[in-house]
Enzyme design. Sequence first.
Site, PDB file in Angstrom:
ATOM      1  CG  ASP A  37       6.030  14.435   8.230  1.00  0.00           C
ATOM      2  OD1 ASP A  37       5.961  15.675   8.267  1.00  0.00           O
ATOM      3  OD2 ASP A  37       7.069  13.807   8.513  1.00  0.00           O
ATOM      4  CG  HIS A  38       0.981  16.988   4.103  1.00  0.00           C
ATOM      5  ND1 HIS A  38       0.394  17.451   2.949  1.00  0.00           N
ATOM      6  CD2 HIS A  38       1.010  15.632   3.984  1.00  0.00           C
ATOM      7  CE1 HIS A  38       0.082  16.434   2.165  1.00  0.00           C
ATOM      8  NE2 HIS A  38       0.434  15.316   2.769  1.00  0.00           N
ATOM      9  CB  THR A 105       8.810   8.731  -3.331  1.00  0.00           C
ATOM     10  OG1 THR A 105       7.510   8.391  -3.828  1.00  0.00           O
ATOM     11  CG2 THR A 105       9.699   7.494  -3.338  1.00  0.00           C
ATOM     12  N   GLY A 106       6.936  10.870  -1.257  1.00  0.00           N
ATOM     13  CA  GLY A 106       6.396  12.193  -1.033  1.00  0.00           C
ATOM     14  C   GLY A 106       5.734  12.840  -2.236  1.00  0.00           C
ATOM     15  CD  GLU A 107       2.573  13.762  -0.853  1.00  0.00           C
ATOM     16  OE1 GLU A 107       3.006  14.637  -0.084  1.00  0.00           O
ATOM     17  OE2 GLU A 107       2.180  12.658  -0.462  1.00  0.00           O
ATOM     18  CG  ASN A 110       3.957  18.114   1.841  1.00  0.00           C
ATOM     19  OD1 ASN A 110       3.381  18.991   2.459  1.00  0.00           O
ATOM     20  ND2 ASN A 110       3.346  17.019   1.426  1.00  0.00           N
ATOM     21  N   GLY A 175       2.054   1.583  -6.514  1.00  0.00           N
ATOM     22  CA  GLY A 175       1.978   0.778  -7.725  1.00  0.00           C
ATOM     23  C   GLY A 175       3.029  -0.305  -7.704  1.00  0.00           C
ATOM     24  CE  LYS A 195      -2.336   1.262 -10.603  1.00  0.00           C
ATOM     25  NZ  LYS A 195      -1.151   1.373 -11.501  1.00  0.00           N
TER      26      LYS A 195
END
Length: 338
Positions: A37-38, A105-107, A110, A175, A195
């Site tokens: 979803d971008h 929590t996205g980037e 976007n 993480g 991880k």
Amino acid sequence: MVEIGYKLFTESHSAPELVKNARLAEDAGFSLLSISDHYLPWISNHGHAGFAWSTIGGVSQATSRVKVSTGVTCPLIRYHPAIIAQAAATAATLMPGRFELGLGTGESLNEHVVGGVFPTSEPVRLDMLREAVNIIRTLWKGGMQDYYGAYYTVDNAQIYELPSELPQIRISAEGPMSAEVAGEIGDALIHFEQKPEEVIETFRASGGEGKSCMVETVVCYARSEEEAKRTAYEWFPMAANKGELNWIVPTPAHFEQLQQMVTPEDVAKNVLCGPDPQKIIEKVGKFVDMGYDSVVIHQVGPEQQEFINLVHDVILPEFGIKPPRPESGGRMVPGPAR
């Protein structure tokens, strides 16, 4: 039995292609689809970034059995949580029992596009996610709702189209900090391979025991290992980026600058490259041994139908999954198998 999923990568394929590939994946025997979803592609070369929620509507009508999950949606800045609550409820009415909401929590890539400030602090982003999930669940109860929190306000909101079966909320964790939150607020986990052992253990210890755990792995199946490495570098160079770069870099142009700092060999350390399906089988098997009950495979590059055929013919049978047969009404995947 493990579920094998197929990635709908909105950044690299048009909406019509994604809908077509979704149907082919269902026919081939994949159990689930995960759609990114971008708003922007990672790099300009990707060439696409269609609206995932419109594509989900198309997928809902092109398929009838496969489950569909957002992988993942960020309900923090670009979307208000109340809008995601409505969108997910509608998607679930189109696919009764087949849709789930993947959240993360996205980037900055976007989220910055609407003028909001993307927090560089992971604890702040996770607090925002907690509040967003609370709003979504509150609105899914039905009736008129108000909410006045630290980050969001909901004023006289009601979702009038609620599904008979609410979707589960699958929380993304990269993480231990986010894995704790996923165990606390999520119905299930999704992890993106960095991880896998640490994340699943933390998730279970933080309230996730007995909940579904999904992992997404990236591969590049091609005719040779060298061709696969070139394709992976061209299509998925961000796999080689270190630390939190992928979360905080704001534009495709910046990701293209980062691409110049890595090599195809660097990318291949994080993307399984080559023509050997046995390596994919072994990789999926390792995740299953860790406790993941769903493995989504993201095939990088243009050879989507070839990869779908490979999974149908070679990979799914290794995990006891019987693909549909033509005589039973399944629409088999066209083209050569390998």
